[in-house]
Write a protein that holds these residues in place. Sequence first.
Motif, PDB file in Angstrom:
ATOM      1  N   ALA A  21       0.839  -1.205   0.000  1.00  0.00           N
ATOM      2  CA  ALA A  21       0.000   0.000   0.000  1.00  0.00           C
ATOM      3  C   ALA A  21       0.873   1.255   0.000  1.00  0.00           C
ATOM      4  O   ALA A  21       0.612   2.204  -0.753  1.00  0.00           O
ATOM      5  N   ARG A  22       1.908   1.275   0.825  1.00  0.00           N
ATOM      6  CA  ARG A  22       2.824   2.433   0.852  1.00  0.00           C
ATOM      7  C   ARG A  22       3.511   2.605  -0.493  1.00  0.00           C
ATOM      8  O   ARG A  22       3.609   3.719  -1.010  1.00  0.00           O
ATOM      9  N   GLU A  23       3.975   1.491  -1.073  1.00  0.00           N
ATOM     10  CA  GLU A  23       4.657   1.553  -2.373  1.00  0.00           C
ATOM     11  C   GLU A  23       3.746   2.108  -3.460  1.00  0.00           C
ATOM     12  O   GLU A  23       4.204   2.783  -4.377  1.00  0.00           O
ATOM     13  N   ARG A  24       2.451   1.812  -3.359  1.00  0.00           N
ATOM     14  CA  ARG A  24       1.483   2.247  -4.375  1.00  0.00           C
ATOM     15  C   ARG A  24       0.868   3.609  -4.069  1.00  0.00           C
ATOM     16  O   ARG A  24       0.010   4.076  -4.817  1.00  0.00           O
ATOM     17  N   GLY A  25       1.267   4.226  -2.972  1.00  0.00           N
ATOM     18  CA  GLY A  25       0.847   5.587  -2.696  1.00  0.00           C
ATOM     19  C   GLY A  25      -0.461   5.770  -1.948  1.00  0.00           C
ATOM     20  O   GLY A  25      -1.008   6.874  -1.934  1.00  0.00           O
ATOM     21  N   TRP A  26      -0.960   4.720  -1.301  1.00  0.00           N
ATOM     22  CA  TRP A  26      -2.178   4.882  -0.505  1.00  0.00           C
ATOM     23  C   TRP A  26      -1.864   5.789   0.679  1.00  0.00           C
ATOM     24  O   TRP A  26      -0.850   5.604   1.360  1.00  0.00           O
ATOM     25  N   ALA A  27      -2.745   6.753   0.951  1.00  0.00           N
ATOM     26  CA  ALA A  27      -2.533   7.699   2.042  1.00  0.00           C
ATOM     27  C   ALA A  27      -2.743   7.042   3.399  1.00  0.00           C
ATOM     28  O   ALA A  27      -2.064   7.383   4.372  1.00  0.00           O
ATOM     29  N   SER A  28      -3.694   6.117   3.493  1.00  0.00           N
ATOM     30  CA  SER A  28      -3.942   5.419   4.755  1.00  0.00           C
ATOM     31  C   SER A  28      -4.504   4.034   4.477  1.00  0.00           C
ATOM     32  O   SER A  28      -5.061   3.774   3.416  1.00  0.00           O
ATOM     33  N   VAL A  29      -4.324   3.168   5.466  1.00  0.00           N
ATOM     34  CA  VAL A  29      -4.826   1.793   5.385  1.00  0.00           C
ATOM     35  C   VAL A  29      -5.675   1.541   6.623  1.00  0.00           C
ATOM     36  O   VAL A  29      -5.218   1.771   7.740  1.00  0.00           O
ATOM     37  N   ARG A  30      -6.919   1.070   6.413  1.00  0.00           N
ATOM     38  CA  ARG A  30      -7.801   0.726   7.529  1.00  0.00           C
ATOM     39  C   ARG A  30      -7.946  -0.786   7.549  1.00  0.00           C
ATOM     40  O   ARG A  30      -8.402  -1.389   6.584  1.00  0.00           O
ATOM     41  N   LEU A  31      -7.541  -1.402   8.670  1.00  0.00           N
ATOM     42  CA  LEU A  31      -7.631  -2.846   8.837  1.00  0.00           C
ATOM     43  C   LEU A  31      -8.922  -3.172   9.568  1.00  0.00           C
ATOM     44  O   LEU A  31      -9.218  -2.593  10.608  1.00  0.00           O
ATOM     45  N   LEU A  32      -9.688  -4.104   9.010  1.00  0.00           N
ATOM     46  CA  LEU A  32     -11.002  -4.453   9.546  1.00  0.00           C
ATOM     47  C   LEU A  32     -11.116  -5.949   9.759  1.00  0.00           C
ATOM     48  O   LEU A  32     -10.606  -6.738   8.951  1.00  0.00           O
ATOM     49  N   GLU A  33     -11.825  -6.340  10.807  1.00  0.00           N
ATOM     50  CA  GLU A  33     -12.135  -7.745  11.010  1.00  0.00           C
ATOM     51  C   GLU A  33     -13.342  -8.097  10.149  1.00  0.00           C
ATOM     52  O   GLU A  33     -14.181  -7.237   9.865  1.00  0.00           O
ATOM     53  N   PRO A  34     -13.474  -9.356   9.724  1.00  0.00           N
ATOM     54  CA  PRO A  34     -14.656  -9.746   8.951  1.00  0.00           C
ATOM     55  C   PRO A  34     -15.932  -9.415   9.730  1.00  0.00           C
ATOM     56  O   PRO A  34     -16.018  -9.678  10.928  1.00  0.00           O
ATOM     57  N   GLY A  35     -16.875  -8.796   9.066  1.00  0.00           N
ATOM     58  CA  GLY A  35     -18.152  -8.455   9.681  1.00  0.00           C
ATOM     59  C   GLY A  35     -18.123  -7.242  10.581  1.00  0.00           C
ATOM     60  O   GLY A  35     -19.115  -6.946  11.245  1.00  0.00           O
ATOM     61  N   ALA A  36     -17.005  -6.528  10.620  1.00  0.00           N
ATOM     62  CA  ALA A  36     -16.890  -5.351  11.488  1.00  0.00           C
ATOM     63  C   ALA A  36     -17.866  -4.264  11.054  1.00  0.00           C
ATOM     64  O   ALA A  36     -18.124  -4.083   9.869  1.00  0.00           O
ATOM     65  N   MET A  37     -18.402  -3.554  12.035  1.00  0.00           N
ATOM     66  CA  MET A  37     -19.239  -2.388  11.755  1.00  0.00           C
ATOM     67  C   MET A  37     -18.306  -1.251  11.359  1.00  0.00           C
ATOM     68  O   MET A  37     -17.328  -0.989  12.057  1.00  0.00           O
ATOM     69  N   ILE A  38     -18.601  -0.600  10.231  1.00  0.00           N
ATOM     70  CA  ILE A  38     -17.761   0.516   9.789  1.00  0.00           C
ATOM     71  C   ILE A  38     -18.634   1.675   9.352  1.00  0.00           C
ATOM     72  O   ILE A  38     -19.797   1.494   8.986  1.00  0.00           O
ATOM     73  N   THR A  39     -18.051   2.859   9.387  1.00  0.00           N
ATOM     74  CA  THR A  39     -18.734   4.026   8.845  1.00  0.00           C
ATOM     75  C   THR A  39     -18.607   3.962   7.326  1.00  0.00           C
ATOM     76  O   THR A  39     -17.663   3.382   6.794  1.00  0.00           O
ATOM     77  N   MET A  40     -19.552   4.542   6.641  1.00  0.00           N
ATOM     78  CA  MET A  40     -19.566   4.439   5.183  1.00  0.00           C
ATOM     79  C   MET A  40     -19.096   5.718   4.485  1.00  0.00           C
ATOM     80  O   MET A  40     -19.285   5.870   3.297  1.00  0.00           O
ATOM     81  N   GLU A  41     -18.472   6.643   5.237  1.00  0.00           N
ATOM     82  CA  GLU A  41     -17.967   7.837   4.571  1.00  0.00           C
ATOM     83  C   GLU A  41     -16.831   7.447   3.635  1.00  0.00           C
ATOM     84  O   GLU A  41     -16.032   6.563   3.950  1.00  0.00           O
ATOM     85  N   TYR A  42     -16.814   8.077   2.487  1.00  0.00           N
ATOM     86  CA  TYR A  42     -15.779   7.798   1.505  1.00  0.00           C
ATOM     87  C   TYR A  42     -14.591   8.699   1.795  1.00  0.00           C
ATOM     88  O   TYR A  42     -14.748   9.905   1.974  1.00  0.00           O
ATOM     89  N   ARG A  43     -13.419   8.132   1.854  1.00  0.00           N
ATOM     90  CA  ARG A  43     -12.213   8.919   2.067  1.00  0.00           C
ATOM     91  C   ARG A  43     -11.228   8.585   0.955  1.00  0.00           C
ATOM     92  O   ARG A  43     -10.707   7.461   0.882  1.00  0.00           O
ATOM     93  N   GLU A  44     -11.002   9.544   0.074  1.00  0.00           N
ATOM     94  CA  GLU A  44     -10.089   9.341  -1.045  1.00  0.00           C
ATOM     95  C   GLU A  44      -8.695   9.004  -0.519  1.00  0.00           C
ATOM     96  O   GLU A  44      -8.217   9.588   0.445  1.00  0.00           O
TER      97      GLU A  44
END
Length: 62
Positions: A21-44
């Motif tokens: 992800a760092r090599e490809r230029g992603w600004a941030s990485v969010r790690l989630l467990e399967p089935g985790a509740m997450i917010t649905m806001e889009y973050r470029e």
Amino acid sequence: MTEENTRDFPGLSVEAAEELARERGWASVRLLEPGAMITMEYREGRLNLVVRDGVVERGWEG
């Protein structure tokens, strides 16, 4: 980024996925467990990764 940019992550360890992800230029990485509740806001520039037992199962942008 596009779905094409996320298809290489499933099957990687968390460490390898974060490095790629760092090599490809992603600004941030969010790690989630399967089935985790997450917010649905889009973050470029954010990569979401579903991780089970230290291995990425799925990735998507936002």
